[in-house]
Design a protein around this motif. Sequence first.
Motif, mmCIF file in Angstrom:
data_model
loop_
_atom_site.group_PDB
_atom_site.id
_atom_site.type_symbol
_atom_site.label_atom_id
_atom_site.label_comp_id
_atom_site.label_asym_id
_atom_site.label_seq_id
_atom_site.Cartn_x
_atom_site.Cartn_y
_atom_site.Cartn_z
ATOM 1 N N UNK A 143 42.184 45.384 46.035
ATOM 2 C CA UNK A 143 41.703 44.067 45.603
ATOM 3 C C UNK A 143 41.855 43.865 44.095
ATOM 4 N N UNK A 144 42.781 44.585 43.497
ATOM 5 C CA UNK A 144 43.036 44.409 42.069
ATOM 6 C C UNK A 144 43.441 42.963 41.792
ATOM 7 N N UNK A 145 42.775 42.349 40.828
ATOM 8 C CA UNK A 145 43.056 40.949 40.510
ATOM 9 C C UNK A 145 42.183 39.964 41.252
ATOM 10 N N UNK A 146 41.345 40.455 42.176
ATOM 11 C CA UNK A 146 40.444 39.578 42.934
ATOM 12 C C UNK A 146 39.034 39.621 42.354
ATOM 13 N N UNK A 147 38.321 38.505 42.517
ATOM 14 C CA UNK A 147 36.947 38.392 42.021
ATOM 15 C C UNK A 147 35.982 38.127 43.174
ATOM 16 N N UNK A 148 34.874 38.857 43.179
ATOM 17 C CA UNK A 148 33.768 38.612 44.097
ATOM 18 C C UNK A 148 32.666 37.890 43.336
ATOM 19 N N UNK A 149 32.194 36.770 43.861
ATOM 20 C CA UNK A 149 31.033 36.080 43.299
ATOM 21 C C UNK A 149 29.793 36.549 44.036
ATOM 22 N N UNK A 150 28.862 37.144 43.308
ATOM 23 C CA UNK A 150 27.626 37.686 43.870
ATOM 24 C C UNK A 150 26.494 36.712 43.550
ATOM 25 N N UNK A 176 31.315 47.915 46.551
ATOM 26 C CA UNK A 176 32.457 47.787 47.462
ATOM 27 C C UNK A 176 33.637 47.114 46.767
ATOM 28 N N UNK A 177 33.380 46.010 46.088
ATOM 29 C CA UNK A 177 34.469 45.298 45.419
ATOM 30 C C UNK A 177 35.057 46.115 44.273
ATOM 31 N N UNK A 178 34.191 46.764 43.497
ATOM 32 C CA UNK A 178 34.680 47.574 42.380
ATOM 33 C C UNK A 178 35.495 48.762 42.874
ATOM 34 N N UNK A 179 35.073 49.370 43.982
ATOM 35 C CA UNK A 179 35.816 50.513 44.528
ATOM 36 C C UNK A 179 37.152 50.098 45.149
ATOM 37 N N UNK A 180 37.312 48.813 45.433
ATOM 38 C CA UNK A 180 38.585 48.290 45.923
ATOM 39 C C UNK A 180 39.473 47.803 44.777
ATOM 40 N N UNK A 181 38.999 47.977 43.546
ATOM 41 C CA UNK A 181 39.797 47.583 42.390
ATOM 42 C C UNK A 181 39.561 46.167 41.911
ATOM 43 N N UNK A 182 38.657 45.438 42.568
ATOM 44 C CA UNK A 182 38.350 44.073 42.152
ATOM 45 C C UNK A 182 37.258 44.038 41.106
ATOM 46 N N UNK A 183 36.847 42.829 40.771
ATOM 47 C CA UNK A 183 35.772 42.653 39.794
ATOM 48 C C UNK A 183 34.708 41.729 40.352
ATOM 49 N N UNK A 184 33.548 41.698 39.673
ATOM 50 C CA UNK A 184 32.389 40.969 40.185
ATOM 51 C C UNK A 184 31.835 40.059 39.094
ATOM 52 N N UNK A 185 31.519 38.817 39.498
ATOM 53 C CA UNK A 185 30.777 37.893 38.645
ATOM 54 C C UNK A 185 29.592 37.380 39.449
ATOM 55 N N UNK A 204 36.113 27.664 42.222
ATOM 56 C CA UNK A 204 37.153 27.499 41.200
ATOM 57 C C UNK A 204 37.510 28.822 40.529
ATOM 58 N N UNK A 205 36.591 29.795 40.579
ATOM 59 C CA UNK A 205 36.760 31.038 39.836
ATOM 60 C C UNK A 205 36.969 32.265 40.706
ATOM 61 N N UNK A 206 36.302 32.321 41.860
ATOM 62 C CA UNK A 206 36.269 33.553 42.655
ATOM 63 C C UNK A 206 37.112 33.448 43.917
ATOM 64 N N UNK A 207 37.423 34.608 44.490
ATOM 65 C CA UNK A 207 38.227 34.670 45.714
ATOM 66 C C UNK A 207 37.377 34.838 46.960
ATOM 67 N N UNK A 208 36.182 35.404 46.816
ATOM 68 C CA UNK A 208 35.258 35.605 47.925
ATOM 69 C C UNK A 208 33.850 35.594 47.345
ATOM 70 N N UNK A 209 32.890 35.092 48.103
ATOM 71 C CA UNK A 209 31.507 35.020 47.616
ATOM 72 C C UNK A 209 30.568 35.647 48.629
#
Length: 308
Positions: A39-46, A62-71, A96-101
């Motif tokens: 998930x590198x390059x993907x953002x999770x909205x928490x 989970x998101x960080x371990x997949x290479x993504x980031x969290x906002x 507008x900002x995240x790929x999954x919430x």
Amino acid sequence: MNKARHLLDSQDFTMEELEKLFRLAEKIQQHPEKYLDVCKGNLLASLFYEPSTRTRFSFEAAMLRLGGEVIGFDDPSGSSVAKGESLGDTLKTVECYADVAVMRHPKEGAARLASQYLSAMPLINAGDGGHQHPTQTLTDLMTIRSYKKRLDHLVVAVCGDLLFGRTIHSLVKALSRYPEIKFLFVSPKELRMPEYIKDSLSADTYMEMESLEDALTEADVLYMSRVQKERFFSAEEYERLKDFYVLSKDKLQKAKKELIIMHPLPRVMEIAKDVDSDPRAVYFQQAKLGMYVRMALIMTLLEKGEIS
């Protein structure tokens, strides 16, 4: 643009889809190094409108371990919600900002309402004010599957606050889809399983009882929950029953050797600390399995596929 798929209810995935999800989670658990950049390059909205420890941390991990980031936020007072922004406007902005919430909200039906404002961003219900906590249910199913090697032909005892326990309601509904599941509903009469859950089950698939020790002689799975003082009409009745639903080493002498003891956590006093060392106690491992199943869920909703 494809319409996003959401997880709002524990029944949203077919049994075949659940099995595929659990197999993916197992692969991640066995070889986490293969999934570090999925998930590198993907953002999770928490988006947590009420407090959480395990659910929020496990999704973010989970998101960080997949290479993504969290906002996101874990206190709505630090967001525009405090200024009166509507749920719909918040979600449309986040899209507008995240790929999954992932969202936890105190109001029943909030996740379903929020999903109606989204076009391409998947939304995961992390618990609402009603009876839904679908990712805890995924965690619970995976835990049972991991330790019992099946999700059928089991006697499952659920104990404690069965009237208001959303994790228990979701689990019972999900397990009832599998063949040869027998439920033992262990609770004081004030906190019995609600009628709408029992009405969804065949009468011969469940039994109501007040004795935890009686249930332990039969159970393959014991799912504990807290008996809450505030749910009782009289202090005397609470005092009479509060220690009756404390699981201790002594009570486990009557239990099967192959029993597994589960709890959604946090626990307060309903499981004695001396039970932690019992090999049948799997509630902390259950919390870790929740991270893996959420990793698999994020991959599935983002259509990342499986890694060979």
